[in-house]
Motif scaffolding. Structure first.
Motif, short mmCIF file in Angstrom:
data_model
loop_
_atom_site.label_atom_id
_atom_site.label_comp_id
_atom_site.label_asym_id
_atom_site.label_seq_id
_atom_site.Cartn_x
_atom_site.Cartn_y
_atom_site.Cartn_z
N ALA A 72 0.87 -1.18 0.00
CA ALA A 72 0.00 0.00 0.00
C ALA A 72 0.90 1.22 0.00
CB ALA A 72 -0.89 0.00 1.23
N TYR A 73 0.50 2.24 -0.72
CA TYR A 73 1.21 3.52 -0.60
C TYR A 73 0.28 4.68 -0.83
CZ TYR A 73 2.08 2.41 -5.58
OH TYR A 73 1.96 2.02 -6.89
N ASP A 74 0.57 5.75 -0.10
CA ASP A 74 -0.08 7.03 -0.31
C ASP A 74 0.71 7.73 -1.40
OD1 ASP A 74 -0.72 9.72 -0.26
OD2 ASP A 74 -0.91 9.83 1.92
N HIS A 113 -2.71 6.36 -5.75
CA HIS A 113 -2.50 5.58 -4.54
C HIS A 113 -2.61 4.08 -4.82
CE1 HIS A 113 -3.10 9.45 -2.71
NE2 HIS A 113 -4.31 9.54 -3.26
N ALA A 114 -2.15 3.28 -3.86
CA ALA A 114 -2.32 1.83 -3.97
C ALA A 114 -2.70 1.24 -2.63
CB ALA A 114 -1.03 1.18 -4.48
N HIS A 115 -3.72 0.38 -2.64
CA HIS A 115 -4.00 -0.47 -1.49
C HIS A 115 -3.44 -1.88 -1.73
CE1 HIS A 115 -7.48 2.34 -0.38
NE2 HIS A 115 -6.61 2.40 0.60
N ASP A 136 4.81 6.51 4.36
CA ASP A 136 3.76 6.53 3.33
C ASP A 136 3.77 5.27 2.46
OD1 ASP A 136 6.13 7.45 2.21
OD2 ASP A 136 5.21 9.16 1.18
N MET A 137 4.44 4.24 2.94
CA MET A 137 4.52 2.97 2.21
C MET A 137 4.40 1.83 3.21
SD MET A 137 7.59 2.83 -0.50
CE MET A 137 8.04 1.15 -0.89
N LEU A 138 3.69 0.77 2.86
CA LEU A 138 3.50 -0.35 3.78
C LEU A 138 3.47 -1.67 3.01
CD1 LEU A 138 2.64 -0.99 6.87
CD2 LEU A 138 0.34 -1.25 5.92
N TYR A 146 -6.94 12.71 -1.60
CA TYR A 146 -7.45 11.34 -1.57
C TYR A 146 -8.73 11.12 -2.37
CZ TYR A 146 -3.87 11.45 1.88
OH TYR A 146 -2.66 11.65 2.48
N TYR A 206 -7.04 4.70 -6.95
CA TYR A 206 -6.42 3.68 -6.09
C TYR A 206 -6.28 2.38 -6.86
CZ TYR A 206 -7.71 6.83 -2.27
OH TYR A 206 -7.84 7.93 -1.45
N SER A 212 -4.73 -7.03 5.11
CA SER A 212 -4.26 -6.58 6.44
C SER A 212 -5.34 -6.72 7.47
CB SER A 212 -3.79 -5.14 6.36
OG SER A 212 -4.89 -4.27 6.46
N VAL A 220 1.81 1.69 10.93
CA VAL A 220 0.69 2.59 10.64
C VAL A 220 0.30 2.50 9.16
CG1 VAL A 220 2.10 4.66 10.17
CG2 VAL A 220 -0.20 4.91 11.11
N ASP A 221 -0.99 2.50 8.91
CA ASP A 221 -1.54 2.57 7.55
C ASP A 221 -1.02 3.86 6.89
OD1 ASP A 221 -3.28 3.31 5.42
OD2 ASP A 221 -4.93 2.20 6.30
N PRO A 222 -0.44 3.75 5.68
CA PRO A 222 0.12 4.96 5.05
C PRO A 222 -0.90 6.09 4.91
CG PRO A 222 0.69 3.00 3.78
CD PRO A 222 -0.25 2.56 4.86
N PHE A 223 -2.18 5.73 4.77
CA PHE A 223 -3.21 6.75 4.58
C PHE A 223 -3.63 7.41 5.89
CE2 PHE A 223 -3.42 3.92 0.96
CZ PHE A 223 -3.35 4.83 -0.08
N ARG A 272 -1.23 8.08 8.41
CA ARG A 272 -0.04 8.54 9.14
C ARG A 272 -0.18 9.97 9.63
NH1 ARG A 272 0.77 9.64 4.00
NH2 ARG A 272 2.28 11.17 3.30
N HIS A 291 -9.24 -0.86 13.13
CA HIS A 291 -8.13 -0.93 14.09
C HIS A 291 -7.91 0.45 14.74
CE1 HIS A 291 -7.28 -4.87 12.37
NE2 HIS A 291 -7.27 -4.30 11.18
#
Lengths: 260, 260
Positions: A10-12, A60-62, A90-92, A131, A244, A260, B124-127, B129, B186
């Protein structure tokens, strides 16, 4: 023996200049490649990362999917922890899976799902500016619903591709498109599920469908736009901020959402 | 004849150095003062803007309230439009009301409501943060519930005030505190409703309540912390990113929420 990994990210997209590496730009691929090489103690030659496809600046990406090979195997849960400990906020990494060497994040894809969220208000909510895409004119979602069936199926989407596209063919298959209104949030949300999408295709389709919803185009006008195979017929591109990449599908996993 | 206006503002605090004017910093007050003076064609002396209170760098607002006087009356709907046309995208005027000259955004307040949103995940979820506070340790919301009654009421909150406070008295009244768990997201969300709050008071109370929820403090330990009147007893401050100024109440409006 090297081990191949499939990683769901995921990334913002707000502070990234898109997915793909570009000189002197902060991109997802560049950050990811650096972290993966650090985890592997900077081997020579460097480890390359392969994404399912690019996303533009601000998109964005989930559920973006990438793969790479590590020279030495690391258990997947440890790699997930290492990636997230080193990633910027901003990345997970949402999931790490060990895969066979014939898995390829780009060439093995069966489908992609994109979501586009529109803020339909006169002025954009400060918390949604990065967003959602903003459309301030009235929308009639019933009109959009009427137009959707004409885009679903296998078509030449030349009228809906940006000029920078390097695709050999503009023929793509869209399995499904939905549109939903959320009046409480003043939002309209599109979902596009297809074999793959051309450069800016989703954003151009959204902009065209918003024109239908506003009455600037007739709901039955899209077959003509497709048949024209002319980018001038669709014209507008909805903003990156509303887009997204939700999921990328591969054989043996129809949907890899809800990670997640 | 000059006309006084009450304006309700939302802002995404991420890119502001807080509400109050500071040299060479982008603050809400500075941006707002500049826009208001531009709308009034830069009168001499310049128009001053009065807020209900400060918010720190990174703290958000859904319902900050300010007032100012325009030398010449502008109808409220026109002023709302003018403000939003000139504001940056991370700021929004939600409501403009003409008020009497005895209204004061700061001195007429009867109560303030703050919300604090905690992301309770390992990473933390990037969205989220910039829009939640992150707490990665396990939380038992029942333990937090047990502790809340001890903070409600009129107390000397010296143990819960940051060292930079210039308040003459640290006695404040909290009308209500609630905590809610949203397991799907969460998230754990606190709401604080009180006569007013000291510098960093909400963030220090949240950090202390999270320690209770994690079992690091006993749920019945807060009366001792209050009685000590010693900032060293509370210690931690939850991050600014999770805090929202929701509403500011004045006489004749118990709740000015749901403005947009």
């Amino acid at each position: 023996m090297s081990q191949r990994y499939k990683v769901t990210l995921a990334y913002d997209g707000t502070n990234f200049a898109g997915y793909q590496v570009q000189p002197r730009q902060r991109t997802v691929e560049a950050v990811l490649t650096k972290v993966v090489n650090q985890i592997a103690k900077n081997p020579v030659p460097a480890i390359a990362v392969f994404g399912s496809g690019r996303t533009d600046a601000g998109v964005h990406a989930h559920g973006q999917v990438v793969h790479f090979d590590l020279p030495k195997r690391i258990p997947a849960p440890n790699l997930l922890l290492a990636l997230n400990s080193m990633f910027p906020l901003d990345m997970l990494a949402k999931e790490v899976v060990e895969v066979d060497d014939d898995f390829h994040a780009r060439f093995s894809t069966h489908g992609k799902r994109y979501r586009y969220v529109v803020s339909n208000t006169q002025f954009v909510d400060p918390f949604k500016r990065n967003y959602t895409g903003h459309y301030k004119y009235p929308l009639n979602v019933d009109l959009i619903q009427q137009a959707l069936p004409d885009l679903i199926g296998t078509h030449d989407f030349t009228s809906f591709v940006a000029s920078g596209s390097q695709a050999k063919s503009n023929v793509r298959t869209i399995y499904d498109i939905t549109v939903q209104e959320n009046p409480a949030a003043h939002e309209v949300t599109f979902e596009f599920y297809g074999s793959g999408f051309l450069y800016n295709q989703v954003r151009i389709m959204v902009a065209t469908l918003l024109e239908v919803g506003n009455g600037r185009r007739l709901p039955d006008s899209l077959p003509d736009v497709l048949a024209a195979k002319d980018r001038e017929r669709a014209r507008e591109t909805a903003p990156a901020s509303g887009l997204y990449l939700e999921t990328v599908d591969y054989e043996n996993n129809v949907e890899n959402s809800e990670l997640s």
